[in-house]
Design a protein around this motif. Structure first.
Motif, PDB file in Angstrom:
ATOM      1  N   LEU A 140      49.006  58.586  44.097  1.00  0.00           N
ATOM      2  CA  LEU A 140      48.463  57.814  45.214  1.00  0.00           C
ATOM      3  C   LEU A 140      47.947  56.447  44.773  1.00  0.00           C
ATOM      4  CD1 LEU A 140      46.560  60.615  47.174  1.00  0.00           C
ATOM      5  CD2 LEU A 140      48.808  59.620  47.687  1.00  0.00           C
ATOM      6  N   LYS A 141      47.721  56.296  43.470  1.00  0.00           N
ATOM      7  CA  LYS A 141      47.271  54.999  42.945  1.00  0.00           C
ATOM      8  C   LYS A 141      48.435  54.031  42.737  1.00  0.00           C
ATOM      9  CE  LYS A 141      43.096  56.720  40.668  1.00  0.00           C
ATOM     10  NZ  LYS A 141      42.347  56.848  39.391  1.00  0.00           N
ATOM     11  N   MET A 142      49.617  54.518  42.921  1.00  0.00           N
ATOM     12  CA  MET A 142      50.804  53.666  42.815  1.00  0.00           C
ATOM     13  C   MET A 142      51.063  53.029  44.180  1.00  0.00           C
ATOM     14  SD  MET A 142      51.947  54.165  39.644  1.00  0.00           S
ATOM     15  CE  MET A 142      53.697  54.106  39.386  1.00  0.00           C
ATOM     16  N   LYS A 143      51.159  51.704  44.191  1.00  0.00           N
ATOM     17  CA  LYS A 143      51.373  50.973  45.442  1.00  0.00           C
ATOM     18  C   LYS A 143      52.802  50.426  45.481  1.00  0.00           C
ATOM     19  CE  LYS A 143      46.524  49.597  45.315  1.00  0.00           C
ATOM     20  NZ  LYS A 143      45.573  48.455  45.165  1.00  0.00           N
ATOM     21  N   GLU A 144      53.534  50.825  46.517  1.00  0.00           N
ATOM     22  CA  GLU A 144      54.920  50.374  46.600  1.00  0.00           C
ATOM     23  C   GLU A 144      55.016  48.951  47.133  1.00  0.00           C
ATOM     24  OE1 GLU A 144      59.337  51.896  48.017  1.00  0.00           O
ATOM     25  OE2 GLU A 144      57.551  52.995  48.677  1.00  0.00           O
ATOM     26  N   LYS A 145      55.872  48.166  46.484  1.00  0.00           N
ATOM     27  CA  LYS A 145      56.144  46.798  46.907  1.00  0.00           C
ATOM     28  C   LYS A 145      57.543  46.728  47.519  1.00  0.00           C
ATOM     29  CE  LYS A 145      55.300  43.286  44.385  1.00  0.00           C
ATOM     30  NZ  LYS A 145      55.292  42.318  43.241  1.00  0.00           N
ATOM     31  N   GLU A 146      57.733  45.738  48.363  1.00  0.00           N
ATOM     32  CA  GLU A 146      59.059  45.514  48.924  1.00  0.00           C
ATOM     33  C   GLU A 146      59.985  45.042  47.809  1.00  0.00           C
ATOM     34  OE1 GLU A 146      61.262  42.910  52.452  1.00  0.00           O
ATOM     35  OE2 GLU A 146      59.082  42.885  52.250  1.00  0.00           O
ATOM     36  N   TYR A 147      61.163  45.627  47.750  1.00  0.00           N
ATOM     37  CA  TYR A 147      62.107  45.276  46.683  1.00  0.00           C
ATOM     38  C   TYR A 147      63.456  44.943  47.295  1.00  0.00           C
ATOM     39  CZ  TYR A 147      63.937  45.311  41.912  1.00  0.00           C
ATOM     40  OH  TYR A 147      64.483  44.947  40.699  1.00  0.00           O
ATOM     41  N   TRP A 148      64.154  43.974  46.696  1.00  0.00           N
ATOM     42  CA  TRP A 148      65.383  43.442  47.282  1.00  0.00           C
ATOM     43  C   TRP A 148      66.559  44.429  47.240  1.00  0.00           C
ATOM     44  CZ3 TRP A 148      69.630  43.175  44.089  1.00  0.00           C
ATOM     45  CH2 TRP A 148      69.371  43.262  42.709  1.00  0.00           C
ATOM     46  N   ASP A 149      66.547  45.343  46.251  1.00  0.00           N
ATOM     47  CA  ASP A 149      67.661  46.277  46.101  1.00  0.00           C
ATOM     48  C   ASP A 149      67.366  47.565  46.884  1.00  0.00           C
ATOM     49  OD1 ASP A 149      69.716  47.925  45.316  1.00  0.00           O
ATOM     50  OD2 ASP A 149      69.483  47.559  43.162  1.00  0.00           O
TER      51      ASP A 149
END
Length: 202
Positions: A140-149
């Motif tokens: 839960l401490k991992m934050k997803e970022k928008e990624y181009w692929d």
């Protein structure tokens, strides 16, 4: 009189060869000419066949290597069905001190080799324990970022360096110094379509 003498001499020379010898001589000349013709005509053909043979061997070797590569990708078992699953497999291997296994969770043919080099470097310099402690044990401490692929996902996490770290980047062949302080780490996961598993990208 001189002409008669020359003719008589020529006639006497021809008479030195028997009919059998004349026939053998003609066969020798014809055989020699035949060999010349065969070499002249056959050499380009033989050269083409020779080149084609080795070209085909080159193609066979290439396609064989490509087949082995695709089979290796398809049979890759080092990864999970989700990025989270792969992450904890990787973290578990690090905690066990098995950097060979940990490096296999990286994607591609060269990825595991590069990962092994920098994991080995961290192990040799005594940074491995600190690195493991920096990695979140709570997903839960991992934050997803928008990624181009669309076949990859990037996650970030915060960590703190207690002291400066001098790191040799094997991909860039350069040394980088990270001063003590707060940082944001990033992990990119790549989906392997061949094996249908998620792998670490970087």
């Amino acid at each position: 009189m001189e002409l008669q003498n020359q003719d008589s001499e020529s006639g006497s020379n021809d008479s030195l060869l028997s009919p059998v010898q004349k026939k053998s001589y003609r066969k020798f000349v014809l055989s020699f000419l035949a060999i010349i013709v065969v070499l002249f005509v056959g050499y380009p053909i033989l050269k083409t066949l020779y080149n084609d043979y080795f070209a085909q061997r080159g193609f066979d070797a290439y396609f064989s290597a490509e087949k082995d590569y695709l089979n290796a990708l398809k049979n890759d078992k080092y990864g999970g069905k989700t990025p989270e699953e792969t992450y904890f497999m990787y973290l578990d291997a690090l905690k066990k001190g098995d950097i060979s296994l940990a490096s296999k969770y990286y994607i591609g043919i060269e990825g595991p080799g590069r990962a092994y080099k920098w994991l080995e470097q961290m192990q040799q310099k005594g940074w491995m324990e600190e690195y493991i402690n920096e990695l979140p044990t709570d997903w839960l401490k991992m934050k997803e970022k928008e990624y181009w692929d669309k076949d990859a996902r990037e996650f970030t996490y915060d960590y703190f360096l207690k002291k400066d770290r001098i790191f040799f980047d094997t991909s860039e062949e350069a040394t980088t110094t990270f001063p003590a302080g707060k940082y944001q780490g990033s992990i990119i996961f790549q989906f392997s379509k061949s094996a249908q598993i998620w792998k670490l990208y970087q």
